[in-house]
Design a protein around this motif. Structure first.
Motif: not given
Length: 266
Positions: A234-256
Motif C-alpha cells: 500500500v505504502l510502496d515501502t521496502p518489504a523486508g524492513p516493513s515486516i521488521v517495523c511491524v514487529a517493532a511496533l508489536a514490541f512497543a505495544a507489549t512493552s507498554l
C-alpha cells in the motif's frame, strides 16, 4: 495459488517466522542476540562461495554460518571472550564475502537483496527451501525442547539430569545456522537477527510459560510478515524492513502493556 508473487511472499514470511519464533525465544533467554547477528553476517561469505561454485545459495550459506557458529562455540572459554570472537569472525567473514563477490567475473548480483532481503522475488523453489528448513528447525527444537530448556535454565541442573549443555548448545547452533540460511532470501542478513529477537521479545510480557512464549512469538512473527507485506504494497515501502517495523511496533505495544500493568498493581 502460488502464481501470485504476494502469496509466495506471504507464505515465505510465515515460514521464516515459524522457524525463528522458538529459536528466538532461546536466543532471548540465553542473551545470544549478537550471536545471531554475527552468524547472519558470516553467511554473506557463503553466498559468495555459492555463486563462485555455481551452486544453490542455501548449502553455501548454511555451511559458512554453521562453521562460524562452531568456531565460536569451540574457542569460547579458551582464553577468548565471546564478544571478541563474534566481533572478529563476523566482520571478517562479511569483509571476505564482499571482497570475494567483487572477484566474481561475469556474475551480476544484487548485493542489497542479500543484505536487506527480496521477499517479493521468492520463487516456488525458494518457498520449498524455506518451508523445508522451517519444518526441520521446528522439528529439531521440538525434539530437544526439554533438554534445551533445562540447559538454558541451569548448566549444573542439566548435568544432574544427564544432559550435556554443550551438546544442546550445538543443537541450537545448528538450528540457528539453518534459519539464517533459510531467511537470507526473505529479510536479508542485516534483518535476520531482528526477526529472531523482536517477536520473541514482544511475546515475553504476554507469556506465562516458555511454550506460550514460543507460540505467541510465532503468531507475532507471522502477523508481522502478513501486515508488513500489506503495508509495503500500500505504502510502496521496502518489504523486508516493513515486516521488521511491524514487529517493532508489536514490541512497543507489549512493552507498554507491561508498563501499564505494573503501574496498575502499585
Amino acid at each position: 495459488m502460488l502464481d501470485d508473487f504476494m502469496t509466495r511472499a506471504t507464505l515465505a514470511g510465515i515460514g521464516v517466522a515459524l522457524a525463528a519464533a522458538p529459536l528466538g525465544s532461546f536466543v532471548v533467554w540465553r542473551r545470544m542476540a549478537y550471536f545471531g547477528d554475527a552468524t547472519a553476517h558470516a553467511a554473506i561469505l557463503g553466498v559468495a562461495l555459492s555463486l563462485a561454485l555455481e551452486i544453490s545459495i542455501f548449502p553455501g550459506a548454511v555451511a559458512i554460518a554453521l562453521l562460524m557458529a562452531l568456531t565460536v562455540s569451540t574457542l569460547s572459554g579458551r582464553g577468548y571472550a565471546m564478544d571478541t570472537l563474534l566481533g572478529v569472525l563476523a566482520h571478517s567473514a562479511l569483509a571476505f564475502g564482499l571482497v570475494a563477490v567483487s572477484f566474481l567475473q561475469g556474475i551480476r548480483i544484487d548485493l542489497m537483496a542479500y543484505l536487506f532481503g527480496d521477499i517479493l522475488a521468492v520463487s516456488r523453489t525458494d518457498l520449498s527451501v524455506i518451508w523445508g528448513g522451517a519444518v526441520l528447525v521446528a522439528g529439531l527444537i521440538a525434539w530437544r525442547w526439554s533438554a534445551l530448556l533445562t540447559a538454558t535454565l541451569n548448566a549444573e541442573l542439566a548435568y544432574a539430569s544427564g544432559i550435556d549443555p554443550k551438546r544442546e548448545q550445538l543443537v541450537l547452533t545448528l538450528a540457528l545456522a539453518i534459519t539464517v540460511a533459510v531467511a537470507i532470501k526473505v529479510v536479508g542478513v542485516l534483518l535476520i537477527a531482528a526477526m529472531l529477537i523482536i517477536p520473541a521479545a514482544a511475546a515475553r510480557p504476554l507469556a506465562r510459560t516458555p511454550e506460550a512464549m514460543a507460540l505467541i512469538a510465532a503468531c507475532i512473527g507471522a502477523g508481522s510478515a502478513v501486515i508488513g507485506l500489506r503495508a509495503a504494497y500500500v505504502l510502496d515501502t521496502p518489504a523486508g524492513p516493513s515486516i521488521v517495523c511491524v514487529a517493532a511496533l508489536a514490541f512497543a505495544a507489549t512493552s507498554l502493556l507491561r508498563l501499564l500493568g505494573r503501574t496498575a498493581t502499585r
